[in-house]
Structures are given as structure tokens and as C-alpha cells.
Design a protein around this motif. Structure first.
Motif: not given
Length: 343
Positions: A22-44
Motif C-alpha cells: 500500500n505504498a502506492g506502487k500499483t497506482m504509479v504503474l497505472n499512471h505510467i501506463i496512462e502516460e504511455a498510452i497518451e504518448n503512443n508508446v507500447k509497453i510490456g
């Protein structure tokens, strides 16, 4: 600078490490996923634990889910692949197994929620990350499970993001100090001497232990078990010893036993493969440093940023902006980010 800008296009594989649940790690993961989508960057995406389920199977508390778009590459266990709401095309069934089945690499064909559980062996994780890159991911994010900081190892990931927060303590100073301690370990000084680095790499390859003297002579030690390794190492250190190369983990007991039997411990520098091998709490670490213990690493860890979560599941919280500024002052020049405030 935004968190995503620190990652892309500079690094291919990034691990996300939480100081605690509960330190917010998955929240950070979701944030990066959203930013990747906005920048059209494919992630694994993959994880060393289990992530993406709606309820924590241990604490029975609600957890953040993971939503992905079409084109995302994922590596997850077979049983969890069947639970994914997103439609996933299977690209490869790896030879690596978990308690939830084989690890499968797939490509998301229709957006939706997913669950992740990748391999928990470092060598397997490195291979899976490389496979996802070969299938077209521009960045691979590895969600590290609690107490599995080894995923931050530079052998697996190019860089790491550390998540900290109010869940650690109701006292903001305790949160600050514990985070500083973890960052200090991750940023231990690297061995610079090329000859010494070569010797250490060979010792680690053999999972051995060795002492290097002032003239560069190397004495390998016969250590069958970690149980009495500190006593054996301490007894072998003499006035000419300069470095002690340690395979495996560096724990409090080993250092204590070395100091108990060796009058020369202040003259040597202990070398570990990387700082994920160090398991010493903040108070003991400070005490050891105060008594002259010196530690360096063969491979340093690149900390991209520390993220803050001011809320704890128990209901208490810190004022978000104040907490962020407090941590920024304490950890400067490292980037400290609250992804919710960034949004």
C-alpha cells in the motif's frame, strides 16, 4: 519533469519497488501506463508477485486494478490469463512455471483489466523481459512484490522507481528516514578498479567468498553455509587485507560476527554484487557505519525517482503537498513525485 519523461526513451526495463504494501506502487504503474498510452508508446508488463486483482488475497482489502489498451505486451501466469477481462493473443508459452501455472507472453487485442504474475526467479524474469522487448514493447515495467527488491537489480532492470508513503508510519519523520535508508543502500558507491571488478565478477560466478590484500593477491574462502560465514570471514581478515568479496546476502549477523572476531575490520571494504543483496535495517546500518564498516557494490542501481503516497489504508494521511515537499527536501537531488498531484 514528469515521471514518464524520466523513463522514456532513456530506459528499456524499469522496476517498480514498494517500501511496503500500500505504498502506492500499483497506482504509479497505472499512471505510467496512462502516460504511455497518451504518448503512443507500447509497453510490456509483468510482476514478481500477483497484481491487478480487485481484492488482496491476504489482507482482503481493495486493490487498484490494472487497465491496459490494445497492443500492450503482458507476461502473466496461465490461471490469471483466464481471469483477464482484456482479450489477449498468446504469443509464447515460456518454460517458466509459477503456482498459478506457466508464464505466458501475450499481446492485448482488446482493452480491459488484466492480472499479472510473472516468474519469481531473477534469471527467468530477465529472460521474460527481453522476450517482451523482442515482441515490440518499447518499455518493460516490472512490478516488484513486497520484500522482493531483487527485481531492482541492475542485472534485471536498467533503472528503478521506489514508492514510499504514509503506510510505513504515522510519523512523517520515520517515513522520511526509512526512505532515505533504502535510497542510500540503492546508491552505494560502485567499485571503480577494473581489475577488482573482474576478480569480483569471477567470485560471484562461482558463488564464492574471497579476501583481496593490498598487493592484489586473492584468497578464496571455503564457506559451505551462511550459518557461520561471518566467523570464517572475520578470522581470515588480517592486517594486509583490503577487500572482502561476498556472494549471497549481507545481513546483520554476518557483520556482527566479523566484528566480534576480527580487529582489522575497519581496514577493509566489503563488496557485494548489488545493494539488493543487503538486508540490514536502518538502525543497525547506522551503527555499523559508525563503527567503521564500509560497503561498495559491483553493480550500482539507478534510482529514477521516488514516488509518494500520503494516504494509509488505516485511514490516516499526511497533507499531500506538504508531504511531497518534505520528501523532496530530504531526498534531493533525486526526483520525488506524487503521481496524483502530477495528474
Amino acid at each position: 519533469m514528469k515521471l514518464f519523461d524520466l523513463i522514456y526513451p532513456h530506459y528499456k526495463t524499469v522496476s517498480l519497488i514498494g517500501m511496503a504494501k500500500n505504498a502506492g506502487k500499483t497506482m504509479v504503474l497505472n499512471h505510467i501506463i496512462e502516460e504511455a498510452i497518451e504518448n503512443n508508446v507500447k509497453i510490456g508488463l509483468t510482476s514478481t508477485g500477483r497484481d491487478g486483482e480487485r481484492e488482496d488475497i491476504v489482507t482482503k482489502t481493495e486493490k487498484p486494478t490494472i487497465y491496459v489498451e490494445r497492443g500492450t505486451i503482458i507476461a502473466t501466469a496461465k490461471d490469471l490469463l483466464l481471469k483477464c477481462e482484456a482479450k489477449v493473443e498468446i504469443l509464447e508459452v515460456t518454460p517458466y512455471t509459477t503456482s498459478l501455472g506457466e508464464v505466458i507472453i501475450g499481446k492485448v487485442r482488446s482493452c480491459g483489466l488484466i492480472q499479472l504474475a510473472g516468474p519469481d526467479v531473477n534469471a527467468y524474469m530477465k529472460d521474460v523481459a527481453n522476450k517482451m522487448l523482442s515482441y515490440g514493447a518499447a518499455i518493460v515495467l516490472i512490478d516488484g512484490a513486497i520484500d522482493r527488491k531483487s527485481v531492482a537489480s541492475p542485472w534485471i532492470a536498467d533503472a528503478a522507481i521506489l514508492s514510499t508513503g504514509a503506510v510505513i508510519s504515522r510519523n512523517v519523520e520515520v517515513v522520511k528516514n526509512e526512505t532515505i535508508h533504502q535510497v542510500e543502500l540503492f546508491q552505494l558507491e560502485e567499485v571503480k578498479c577494473e581489475n577488482l571488478k573482474k576478480v569480483a565478477a569471477e567470485i560471484y560466478e562461482r558463488k564464492g567468498y574471497a579476501i583481496v590484500d593490498k598487493n592484489g593477491s586473492v584468497e578464496e574462502l571455503s564457506i559451505k553455509t551462511a550459518l557461520n560465514s561471518g566467523t570464517i570471514i572475520g578470522s581470515a581478515i588480517n592486517g594486509d587485507s583490503k577487500f572482502v568479496i561476498l556472494s549471497g546476502s549481507l545481513v546483520e549477523r554476518v557483520i556482527t560476527h566479523i566484528m566480534d572476531v576480527c580487529p582489522y575490520y575497519k581496514n577493509v571494504t566489503f563488496i557485494v554484487q548489488d545493494s539488493t543483496k543487503i538486508f540490514i535495517d536502518r538502525r543497525s546500518w547506522r551503527a555499523f557505519k559508525g563503527r567503521g564498516i564500509k560497503v561498495k557494490v559491483l553493480h550500482p542501481i539507478k534510482i529514477l525517482a521516488v514516488t509518494t503516497n500520503p494516504y494509509a489504508p488505516e485511514g490516516y494521511f499526511f497533507e499531500p503537498q506538504g508531504f511531497l515537499q518534505h520528501m523532496r527536501q530530504a531526498l534531493s537531488p533525486i526526483s520525488v513525485i506524487d503521481v496524483k498531484l502530477e495528474e
